[in-house]
Design a protein around this motif. Structure first.
Motif, PDB file in Angstrom:
ATOM      1  N   LYS A  69      24.864  21.413  51.071  1.00 47.93           N
ATOM      2  CA  LYS A  69      24.777  19.954  50.914  1.00 47.93           C
ATOM      3  C   LYS A  69      24.782  19.247  52.256  1.00 47.93           C
ATOM      4  CE  LYS A  69      28.307  19.202  48.260  1.00 47.93           C
ATOM      5  NZ  LYS A  69      28.850  20.573  48.269  1.00 47.93           N
ATOM      6  N   ASP A  70      25.521  19.791  53.215  1.00 44.18           N
ATOM      7  CA  ASP A  70      25.567  19.158  54.540  1.00 44.18           C
ATOM      8  C   ASP A  70      25.437  20.183  55.668  1.00 44.18           C
ATOM      9  OD1 ASP A  70      28.002  20.386  54.286  1.00 44.18           O
ATOM     10  OD2 ASP A  70      29.205  18.587  54.593  1.00 44.18           O
ATOM     11  N   LYS A 121      35.122  18.984  60.018  1.00 42.45           N
ATOM     12  CA  LYS A 121      35.001  17.956  58.988  1.00 42.45           C
ATOM     13  C   LYS A 121      36.326  17.752  58.255  1.00 42.45           C
ATOM     14  CE  LYS A 121      30.016  18.459  58.158  1.00 42.45           C
ATOM     15  NZ  LYS A 121      29.653  17.064  58.428  1.00 42.45           N
ATOM     16  N   TRP A 122      37.000  18.837  57.894  1.00 45.34           N
ATOM     17  CA  TRP A 122      38.322  18.723  57.287  1.00 45.34           C
ATOM     18  C   TRP A 122      39.097  20.033  57.447  1.00 45.34           C
ATOM     19  CZ3 TRP A 122      38.456  22.518  53.725  1.00 45.34           C
ATOM     20  CH2 TRP A 122      37.377  22.734  52.875  1.00 45.34           C
ATOM     21  N   LYS A 137      42.041  15.255  60.736  1.00 40.79           N
ATOM     22  CA  LYS A 137      41.131  16.032  59.904  1.00 40.79           C
ATOM     23  C   LYS A 137      41.860  16.787  58.793  1.00 40.79           C
ATOM     24  CE  LYS A 137      37.571  15.015  62.497  1.00 40.79           C
ATOM     25  NZ  LYS A 137      36.486  14.121  61.992  1.00 40.79           N
ATOM     26  N   ASP A 156      37.954  15.364  48.129  1.00 40.43           N
ATOM     27  CA  ASP A 156      37.151  14.146  48.298  1.00 40.43           C
ATOM     28  C   ASP A 156      36.931  13.960  49.799  1.00 40.43           C
ATOM     29  OD1 ASP A 156      36.228  11.478  48.647  1.00 40.43           O
ATOM     30  OD2 ASP A 156      37.091  10.897  46.717  1.00 40.43           O
ATOM     31  N   GLU A 157      35.739  14.282  50.262  1.00 33.66           N
ATOM     32  CA  GLU A 157      35.474  14.261  51.701  1.00 33.66           C
ATOM     33  C   GLU A 157      35.388  12.839  52.249  1.00 33.66           C
ATOM     34  OE1 GLU A 157      32.071  16.710  52.481  1.00 33.66           O
ATOM     35  OE2 GLU A 157      33.210  18.569  52.213  1.00 33.66           O
ATOM     36  N   ASN A 158      35.077  11.886  51.403  1.00 34.84           N
ATOM     37  CA  ASN A 158      35.024  10.494  51.864  1.00 34.84           C
ATOM     38  C   ASN A 158      36.425   9.934  52.069  1.00 34.84           C
ATOM     39  OD1 ASN A 158      32.155  10.308  51.824  1.00 34.84           O
ATOM     40  ND2 ASN A 158      32.221  10.013  49.599  1.00 34.84           N
ATOM     41  N   LYS A 159      37.314  10.223  51.128  1.00 37.18           N
ATOM     42  CA  LYS A 159      38.687   9.719  51.226  1.00 37.18           C
ATOM     43  C   LYS A 159      39.599  10.669  51.996  1.00 37.18           C
ATOM     44  CE  LYS A 159      38.431   7.175  46.842  1.00 37.18           C
ATOM     45  NZ  LYS A 159      39.007   7.036  45.475  1.00 37.18           N
ATOM     46  N   MET A 160      39.090  11.863  52.311  1.00 33.57           N
ATOM     47  CA  MET A 160      39.856  12.897  53.024  1.00 33.57           C
ATOM     48  C   MET A 160      41.133  13.263  52.266  1.00 33.57           C
ATOM     49  SD  MET A 160      38.268  14.023  55.683  1.00 33.57           S
ATOM     50  CE  MET A 160      39.509  14.697  56.788  1.00 33.57           C
ATOM     51  N   THR A 161      40.969  13.462  50.937  1.00 31.38           N
ATOM     52  CA  THR A 161      42.104  13.841  50.097  1.00 31.38           C
ATOM     53  C   THR A 161      41.829  15.174  49.412  1.00 31.38           C
ATOM     54  OG1 THR A 161      41.221  12.623  48.189  1.00 31.38           O
ATOM     55  CG2 THR A 161      42.754  11.456  49.658  1.00 31.38           C
TER      56      THR A 161
END
Length: 582
Positions: A378-379, A401-402, A416, A487-492
């Protein structure tokens, strides 16, 4: 139900083909050998020299369009193995491939096929196999692993599991280590086999096919099996990586590119038709000017022609001096360096420790210990499980990324680290690796952090160093399979499923192990590969456990493996689908 299979391992002479009482006999052999059993040619057992329980029924000059094979189960409770054979497979092997024979047995193989003329035929062949070949060593208690079947639920009777169990355990305290990681990993005999749900071995690799003390390219341990969409297996060891099919036909056997050394743990194939391999780097220049061989801290991407497409040098991406988890590990079992005398003792980090395969910080020591790779198309990123750090997602731009790990010691990468939340997205009260009033827990010294088709990340959480500490008693430890929603946008990160905590110490694996999600059955196939590692003088007892990936957590299949000797770890297991292969 309980079934224990004991296999007699002996050194024997040439493989032989038994005549069939049930089949047509007396047709002249097209190859000048003994009479054939049916309208086709001879049965050739182990046609490629590495898989003694595979065979090919030669075409004998005939032309076939398709075929169907059934290897009949042994006895009243034996499992049939049936699969359709495509024309492509018939052409590739110049015959009908036969997979799933029993060792030391007169196998009954039912074959139906269609000739190019349209004529259909049905025949039965008798195929006598030899006992399993193996090699004895000091401390051995049985000649081959024994598979004790505990549970098989309806609908799972046809499961086949490949067991990657060739691992050394305790070693000589006087071993002289070379300056590297996987070079001295040269365990043999190899135990690479497929078991059915009766505990019977139905395929194995010859233990002498991939070893060679005197050849650099043959050293190492076979690790990182995956079955491709066309049924082929990929795996790597030491300085080489391989692709072969279930018949034993090698698609390739390649050396690592020059300058890269010591594969262990992982090789994957991506949707881009490339291979990603966990390696180390030879003659790596440290900031202090010293040249070293690194240890389990590089990923390379290789195309079909063996050219290196990309490299991830984790020494330049992560903080190789982070020791928060390293210093709380149980020093009795760090990877496969097993020392029973150190059970329960925490690892002591020496900044000036010798370079090599030992726990420590900075390039040239085992600070990272990558044991799995997942590719996220996906990325265009990779997800790495680092036993000694955590699970990390890294882009092709080499940016983190995380991070899925306890929040201690991450320094500049602290932002991160994913924030644990509950099912409603509320932040949990977590400090120093412990989340209060919640079932959430991080994966500790984990293996196989992989993506699932339902958009989650799963890990086999081995559990050593849990909460950055050692428990009061070693038998308080446990391992588990665990699933996270990120959730990669919220980093949770939310923990959505787990299994294994309830099994306690009996199912605990200090090292190795794996977990895979199967969408078609909605199950998690877990392998607690080093359970019972500290049971000496009794043998180690790994577990294959397939569990419903829902709230019921119903055990669908469970097989307890009795290893051949004490203090031996197995590595991974995976479900094998013969329909893909033929």
């Amino acid at each position: 139900m309980k079934h224990t299979k004991t296999l007699t391992a002996i050194v024997v002479g040439a493989l032989m083909i038994a005549p069939a009482a049930m089949a047509k006999v007396g047709i002249k052999s097209s190859t000048g050998g003994p009479p054939t059993q049916g309208a086709l040619g001879n049965v050739v057992i182990d046609p490629y020299g590495i898989a003694p329980l595979a065979a090919v029924i030669d075409l004998g000059g005939r032309k076939l369009v398709d075929a169907k094979v059934t290897v009949k189960g042994k006895g009243k409770k034996g499992r049939d193995i049936s699969y359709d054979v495509r024309r492509q497979s018939i052409l590739t092997h110049n015959g009908i491939p036969v997979f799933g024979l029993y060792p030391n047995h007169r196998n009954s193989v039912e074959v139906s096929y269609t000739l190019e003329s349209g004529e259909k035929k049905q025949e039965t062949y008798a195929v006598q196999t030899q006992p399993i070949f193996t090699q004895a060593f000091d401390g051995m208690q049985r000649p081959y692993p024994e598979n004790e079947v505990k549970t098989v639920k309806k609908g799972f009777e046809d499961r086949l599991y490949l067991v990657n169990a060739s691992h050394r355990g305790t070693e000589s305290k006087n071993l002289i280590r070379p300056n590297g990681g996987a070079y001295e990993w040269n365990s043999h005999p190899n135990y690479q086999y497929i078991t059915d749900t009766q505990g019977d071995v139905r395929w194995y690799l010859s233990p002498f096919s991939f070893v060679g003390d005197e050849q650099l390219g043959k050293r190492g341990v076979l690790m990182g099996y995956h079955q491709m969409d066309n049924g082929d297996l990929i795996v790597a060891k030491g300085q080489s990586y391989y692709r072969f099919d279930l018949m034993g036909r090698k698609v390739f056997e390649n050396r690592l590119p020059r300058g890269y050394i010591d594969h262990s743990h992982e090789i994957i194939r991506t949707v881009n038709d490339t291979y990603m391999i966990r390696v180390a780097k030879k003659n790596y220049l440290r900031p202090d000017g010293q040249f070293v061989s690194t240890v389990r801290d590089h990923i390379i991407e290789i195309d079909e022609f063996g050219q290196v497409v990309e490299e991830w040098d984790l020494n330049s991406i992560l903080d190789y001096n982070r020791s928060d988890l390293l210093t709380v590990l149980d020093s009795s079992a760090v990877c496969l360096n097993i020392d029973m005398d150190k059970m329960g003792q925490k690892v002591e980090i020496e900044p000036d420790a010798p370079f090599g395969d030992s726990v420590g910080v900075a390039p040239g020591r085992n600070w990272a210990h990558v044991n799995s790779i997942a590719y996220d198309d996906k990325d265009d990123s990779i997800i790495l499980s680092l036993r000694h750090q955590g699970t990390v997602k890294i882009g092709r731009d080499k940016e983190v990324k995380w991070i899925l790990a306890g929040n201690l010691g991450w320094g500049d990468l602290e932002d991160k680290v994913l924030t644990p939340v509950d099912s409603k997205g509320r932040k949990l009260d977590c400090h120093a690796g412990v989340c209060n009033n919640s079932d959430f827990d991080w994966p500790w010294t984990q293996h196989t952090s992989w993506l699932t088709s339902r958009g989650t990340v799963i890990s086999f959480d081995n559990g050593d160093g849990r909460a950055f500490d050692q428990p009061a008693m070693p038998n308080m430890k446990y391992s588990r399979g665990v699933e996270y929603k990120i959730d990669e946008n919220k980093m949770t990160v939310e923990q959505v499923w787990e299994y294994g905590k309830e099994r306690g110490y009996e199912w605990y694996s200090p090292v190795t192990s794996s977990i895979r999600y199967h969408e078609d059955t909605n199950t998690m196939v877990m392998f607690s590969g080093s359970a019972g590692l500290f049971n000496a003088p009794e043998v180690s007892t790994p577990w294959i456990t397939e569990v419903a990936a829902d709230d019921s957590k119903e055990v669908k299949v469970e097989i307890k493996i009795h290893h051949v000797a004490p203090s031996l770890a197995a590595y991974r297991t995976l479900v094998i689908d013969p329909d893909k292969a033929f």
